[in-house]
Enzyme design. Structure first.
Site, PDB file in Angstrom:
ATOM      1  N   ARG B 338      76.510  58.714 -95.159  1.00 53.55           N
ATOM      2  CA  ARG B 338      77.205  57.764 -94.136  1.00 53.55           C
ATOM      3  C   ARG B 338      76.435  57.316 -93.265  1.00 53.55           C
ATOM      4  O   ARG B 338      76.095  58.379 -92.414  1.00 53.55           O
ATOM      5  CB  ARG B 338      78.679  58.208 -93.812  1.00 53.55           C
ATOM      6  CG  ARG B 338      79.547  58.614 -94.897  1.00 53.55           C
ATOM      7  CD  ARG B 338      80.312  57.301 -95.669  1.00 53.55           C
ATOM      8  NE  ARG B 338      80.993  57.454 -96.719  1.00 53.55           N
ATOM      9  CZ  ARG B 338      81.917  58.125 -97.034  1.00 53.55           C
ATOM     10  NH1 ARG B 338      82.849  58.317 -96.025  1.00 53.55           N
ATOM     11  NH2 ARG B 338      82.380  58.267 -98.535  1.00 53.55           N
ATOM     12  N   GLU B 340      76.947  56.618 -90.171  1.00 54.95           N
ATOM     13  CA  GLU B 340      77.765  56.424 -88.913  1.00 54.95           C
ATOM     14  C   GLU B 340      77.172  57.013 -87.850  1.00 54.95           C
ATOM     15  O   GLU B 340      77.016  58.338 -88.101  1.00 54.95           O
ATOM     16  CB  GLU B 340      79.291  56.873 -89.414  1.00 54.95           C
ATOM     17  CG  GLU B 340      80.306  56.483 -88.795  1.00 54.95           C
ATOM     18  CD  GLU B 340      81.506  56.991 -89.188  1.00 54.95           C
ATOM     19  OE1 GLU B 340      82.588  57.292 -88.437  1.00 54.95           O
ATOM     20  OE2 GLU B 340      81.732  57.531 -90.545  1.00 54.95           O
ATOM     21  N   ARG B 346      83.475  66.948 -87.228  1.00 55.80           N
ATOM     22  CA  ARG B 346      83.778  66.663 -88.225  1.00 55.80           C
ATOM     23  C   ARG B 346      82.838  65.621 -89.244  1.00 55.80           C
ATOM     24  O   ARG B 346      82.969  65.318 -90.191  1.00 55.80           O
ATOM     25  CB  ARG B 346      85.084  65.732 -88.010  1.00 55.80           C
ATOM     26  CG  ARG B 346      86.294  66.618 -87.551  1.00 55.80           C
ATOM     27  CD  ARG B 346      87.238  65.362 -86.622  1.00 55.80           C
ATOM     28  NE  ARG B 346      87.558  64.550 -87.661  1.00 55.80           N
ATOM     29  CZ  ARG B 346      88.571  64.350 -88.170  1.00 55.80           C
ATOM     30  NH1 ARG B 346      89.586  65.459 -88.291  1.00 55.80           N
ATOM     31  NH2 ARG B 346      89.052  63.213 -89.316  1.00 55.80           N
ATOM     32  N   HIS B 347      81.870  65.242 -88.625  1.00 55.84           N
ATOM     33  CA  HIS B 347      81.008  64.353 -89.031  1.00 55.84           C
ATOM     34  C   HIS B 347      79.599  64.735 -89.714  1.00 55.84           C
ATOM     35  O   HIS B 347      78.974  65.439 -88.951  1.00 55.84           O
ATOM     36  CB  HIS B 347      80.848  63.087 -88.197  1.00 55.84           C
ATOM     37  CG  HIS B 347      82.102  62.261 -88.315  1.00 55.84           C
ATOM     38  ND1 HIS B 347      83.161  62.312 -87.190  1.00 55.84           N
ATOM     39  CD2 HIS B 347      82.542  61.081 -88.918  1.00 55.84           C
ATOM     40  CE1 HIS B 347      84.146  61.486 -87.397  1.00 55.84           C
ATOM     41  NE2 HIS B 347      83.676  60.754 -88.340  1.00 55.84           N
ATOM     42  N   GLU B 495      92.231  65.316 -93.458  1.00 55.54           N
ATOM     43  CA  GLU B 495      91.663  64.662 -94.590  1.00 55.54           C
ATOM     44  C   GLU B 495      90.682  65.204 -95.383  1.00 55.54           C
ATOM     45  O   GLU B 495      89.640  65.459 -94.756  1.00 55.54           O
ATOM     46  CB  GLU B 495      91.822  63.216 -94.626  1.00 55.54           C
ATOM     47  CG  GLU B 495      91.776  62.423 -95.795  1.00 55.54           C
ATOM     48  CD  GLU B 495      90.121  62.003 -95.913  1.00 55.54           C
ATOM     49  OE1 GLU B 495      89.538  61.346 -95.094  1.00 55.54           O
ATOM     50  OE2 GLU B 495      89.645  62.170 -97.071  1.00 55.54           O
ATOM     51  N   SER B 498      90.283  61.421-100.445  1.00 55.31           N
ATOM     52  CA  SER B 498      90.951  60.184-100.654  1.00 55.31           C
ATOM     53  C   SER B 498      90.799  59.588-101.781  1.00 55.31           C
ATOM     54  O   SER B 498      89.885  59.741-102.689  1.00 55.31           O
ATOM     55  CB  SER B 498      90.099  59.239 -99.589  1.00 55.31           C
ATOM     56  OG  SER B 498      91.029  58.185 -98.859  1.00 55.31           O
ATOM     57  N   ARG B 549      84.344  69.926 -96.078  1.00 54.61           N
ATOM     58  CA  ARG B 549      85.663  69.803 -95.264  1.00 54.61           C
ATOM     59  C   ARG B 549      86.548  71.056 -95.958  1.00 54.61           C
ATOM     60  O   ARG B 549      87.276  71.446 -95.226  1.00 54.61           O
ATOM     61  CB  ARG B 549      86.218  68.474 -95.243  1.00 54.61           C
ATOM     62  CG  ARG B 549      85.596  67.618 -94.466  1.00 54.61           C
ATOM     63  CD  ARG B 549      86.115  66.177 -94.618  1.00 54.61           C
ATOM     64  NE  ARG B 549      85.686  65.181 -93.281  1.00 54.61           N
ATOM     65  CZ  ARG B 549      86.320  64.249 -93.136  1.00 54.61           C
ATOM     66  NH1 ARG B 549      87.406  63.837 -93.470  1.00 54.61           N
ATOM     67  NH2 ARG B 549      85.615  63.443 -92.100  1.00 54.61           N
TER      68      ARG B 549
END
Lengths: 575, 575
Positions: B338, B340, B346-347, B495, B498, B549
């Protein structure tokens, strides 16, 4: 609060809204929007109904029965209803037993073959997973549940569609040799299309199930450019590799592809099983790295938040970092990347590496022995667990049995011994090969043939490569600084593994870099040396196995791309 | 032809050439080159000898014994010789038994702790793998094999060096509580440095073994910029997360990191074990793809032989292709990317996905049930197989026990039920949350607390998300086109997974794209739709679990980076 799974049909399109569109609008904009959507859904549903009716009418007309002839079976076929529900027992093909004979069952699967026998009987094959069973649709005397129209319609269902069949299980008059389930057949009562295949398949599963007609994309393109027919029109149709790769869904439906993938999985499972039993720990190597650890050639580079990142060509640095961190024995499985513009059946830009690294207690042959051990374990496991799959692949791609060293004793040649063998017993052109230059692919292949003849094995090790032919981190032979404590593992004369002992003292690592003309103070290489500067690092070694190659060369496939589900080459980025 | 493993010491530098440099040059240039190298090697060897002698002399002087006092133990310590050889029995720490008492053994390991007791005794800890044992070096009365000089020298050996110890196994007077092996100790006879640690460690293993002092890199940087002390000088020293990540070799030597990584591995093994038992097949998803399948945002792009390639954000397309190809049930484990620019605990820009996809027979809750099954299997397996590791991590990062639903019964809430719960029983600021907007992280966390209180579980499922909040391939709820057959799985209010049912008919896939403002005829998306056009595709669904996670939130770690061996963030590309 647990919501029980109600059998809402999985195939239902969103159109199947409850009939609430006439209810008074209560909630302003949001509710109206909902209402509008529902109305739209209803309209769509009715259009679909009309289309279906027209279809049936046309079918009825074609059958000569005229518009007036009512089709008493009309609810027993067609596209599956969004609200489809049935009390028939759902079974898996491989679970059908004598007890099911005479029972009504439902099975969803792929229509794999079909042929009419006159106007009243239709035979087909239903496939699910590795199993196939014969289906029979025959007009019932009273016209119900199977009508002539229904049998006629069956002829229009496209091969490779997903269908839902409700049928009575019966015993065939004689065993159905063409199906994997030969002792039972399905007498259809209802048959619906769940998902239709297209009018014309890009390539048939039958064709995809044969050996590919060619593997070289460049050759194929140049043939096409010259207007040459790629295949003989009179011959059984075969597909070029690129056609298969362009149509992965059909490719995957061919049993040979399934068998290859199952063998590929087994190789991985055996690899993990053996190494875990020897105390190896798994770890995940990063794909994104700050510099090209192997020296900078053939590496993919990408913009990374204002900097550059590279795709790892191997997990070399992180494997060594794990050992430096005291993990003792580690392995990893993951993609590695080579930005090499090689368009051959041996190359891919992305492939799966099975890597390991371990501490050396006394001698680097401990690592070699471990690698031989895991590969022999894999070969033995394949023979035992995948006999059926191997046989299937051999029936498509004939190959000689993969020979293993007798008595489980490894066959090892030093690089110098191998070159000597080539010089003395190899083809004319290799009479002058030298001990201090690397081996070419033709040399490797010629050596493979010699070793097979002499030692009766397709699996062997070349040890002690010239230091010049190895990366900067290769450990020199303490008795001869010209050669190195490194090895390649070979299958049928082709390399599947490269590895060796690594330098573990920071000053030696720096020297190794300088000997290769690399600057140990450049940012990327400094990060590598820092691993050895951070704390004392024990002697260690390892190797990386190319999974795709092991599978391809074990099975003697004509291209490594056949062993990979989604091969990537300079010309192929998809599907 | 097999070359037997002779115990050539793994640690030997290339200098140890045999004494052949006086031999007449026979082979021209090549031989001379060899000769020159050997001469060079000899010179180096002698220089090393001289350096060592000087070192010893200095040590002897420092000990006050004067240059004349001969060190009778001089061969029993120092840097290990390239030709080191010993008849002592090599043992692994965990294998030492009563039978070994009084026996001479050799063990290579890490110097983990050391302290002099007067001038004549030195205690230290030797570590190997997860085990530690006490070592004692005491001056023998006759000055041999241990001399005063040797004990003095021991004080100069750097912590985290790799050392080779030859010692008698003895029973300590009382159990050594500070070591994992408490019933035995090693009475040193010889001790050599295999690989020295640096003068000063960037961070000590003791510090790396404590909870990190901070996880937020931006906060840390801004603190440093303001000249604020990052930690209280009087407190026990702790390391900021970024310090640990910058020094992976030391980080890895901390027992807590080893425990986290072992737990991480166990999660993967349990995942594979459960899915294989349910008939799932592994496959490898490609990392390089031709287009951004999820719509184009946050995707890494790279030049690829004159075109552009992208790094896969998920194996979505290939998972679905496997199902379309008739594989029925598949899983894959691999990196996903990702791009991002999120700098939070968390990332990460690269993380490990545990993905699965399967055919749906009747209802998408079959998939949900399978996913709940594999996660409950993982949680149960962790409790059983990793109790020691979990306890160790909890002793560093205290956390409440991870609560599981009672009686193995899953806790499922629809998205609407969850929002209602938040509105009715959640914090003030969530009194107005709506059923048709996605949930924010604070909402998720608040919900997690409510669910824990109400249902006594840290693991639950949110089902039936608004369609607008999901990707184009989400399957609408047949009973309400505003919502979708999709779910998120939550651990401690965050989460980890998904997934949902996917559209499987090409016309519906196209519609899904258009509803999201995407063009199904753009080259990349066309390739996606082509999967469904190529042949009939059965209904299917799946999900992707974030491995990092699951580990982090199971253990309630302060950052997901602590669960990853080589975390990648916008600011971190190495080591």
């Amino acid at each position: 609060m647990s919501e029980e799974a109600k059998p809402i049909p999985a195939t239902a399109p969103p159109a199947a809204a409850p009939a609430a569109e006439g209810a008074p609008a209560e909630g302003g904009a949001e509710q109206s929007k909902k209402g509008a959507k529902k109305a739209e859904a209803k309209a769509k549903k009715e259009a679909e109904k009309a289309r279906k009716a027209a279809e049936r009418e046309a079918a009825a007309k074609a059958s000569g029965a005229g518009a007036a002839a009512e089709d008493l079976a009309k609810d027993n076929y067609g596209n599956i209803s969004p609200t489809y529900k049935s009390e028939a027992k759902r079974v898996r093909l491989e679970e059908i037993t004598e007890q099911d004979v005479g029972q009504l069952v439902k099975i969803r699967g792929t229509l794999q073959n079909s042929r009419a026998q006159g106007a009243k009987i239709f035979f087909f094959q239903l496939g699910k997973g590795v199993e196939t069973i014969q289906g029979v649709m025959a007009v019932s005397q009273e016209g119900k549940p199977i009508s002539k129209q229904m049998v006629k319609w069956m002829g229009t269902v496209k091969l490779e569609s997903i269908i839902m069949v409700e049928a009575l299980v019966q015993k065939p008059l004689e065993p159905v040799k063409s199906c994997s389930i030969s002792g039972f057949e399905l007498h259809v009562q209802k048959l619906y299309i769940v998902a239709s295949a297209p009018e014309t398949l890009a390539v048939s599963v039958a064709t995809a199930s044969r050996a590919v007609g060619g593997v070289d994309e460049e050759e194929e393109l140049s043939k096409a450019a010259e207007g040459l027919s790629v295949q003989d029109k009179d011959a059984v149709p075969v597909a070029h590799l690129s056609t298969l790769l362009d149509n992965p869904v059909i490719r995957k439906r061919a049993p040979v592809d399934r068998a290859i993938q199952d063998i590929r999985n087994e190789v991985q499972y055996l690899f993990i099983e053996f190494l875990r039993s020897k105390g190896f720990k798994k770890f995940e190597a990063p794909g994104l790295i700050a510099t090209a650890s192997e020296g900078g050639a053939n590496v993919f580079e990408l913009p990374y938040f204002g900097k550059s990142a590279f795709l790892a060509q191997s997990p070399q640095q992180s494997k060594q970092c794990e050992i430096a961190g005291g993990r003792e024995r580690v392995f990893c499985i993951g993609p590695v990347y080579r930005a090499e513009n090689s368009n051959t059946p041996r190359h891919m830009t992305e492939f799966t590496g099975l890597d390991l690294e371990m501490e050396i207690e006394e001698h680097y042959h401990e690592v070699m022995h471990m690698l031989e051990g895991v590969l022999l374990y894999i070969f033995a496991g394949l023979e035992k667990n995948c006999a059926r799959e191997i046989e299937l692949v051999r029936s498509i791609y004939p190959s000689e049995k993969f020979l293993l060293p007798a008595d489980g004793k490894e066959v090892r040649l030093t690089f110098a011994e191998a070159q000597k063998l080539l010089r003395e017993e190899g083809p004319e052109e290799f009479r002058n090969v030298k001990d201090d230059e690397d081996m070419s692919t033709p040399q490797e292949k010629a050596l493979g043939a010699l070793v097979r003849k002499k030692f009766n094995t397709d699996f062997y090790v070349l040890d002690k490569f010239p230091l010049v032919a190895r990366p900067f981190y290769a450990f020199p032979d303490p008795e001869n600084p010209e050669i190195s404590n490194t090895y390649d593992f070979m299958m049928r004369g082709q390399e599947i593994l490269s590895g060796g002992q690594r330098l573990h003292l920071p000053e030696e690592v720096e020297k190794g870099m300088r000997n290769k003309g690399l600057d140990p103070n450049s940012p990327g290489l400094k990060a590598y040396v820092d691993v050895f500067r951070g704390a004392g690092v024990p002697p260690h070694g390892g190797g990386g196995i190319g999974l795709d190659r092991v599978v391809s060369w074990y099975l003697a496939l004509p291209s490594v791309h056949l062993a990979c589900a989604y091969p990537r080459t300079p010309k192929r980025l998809g599907p």
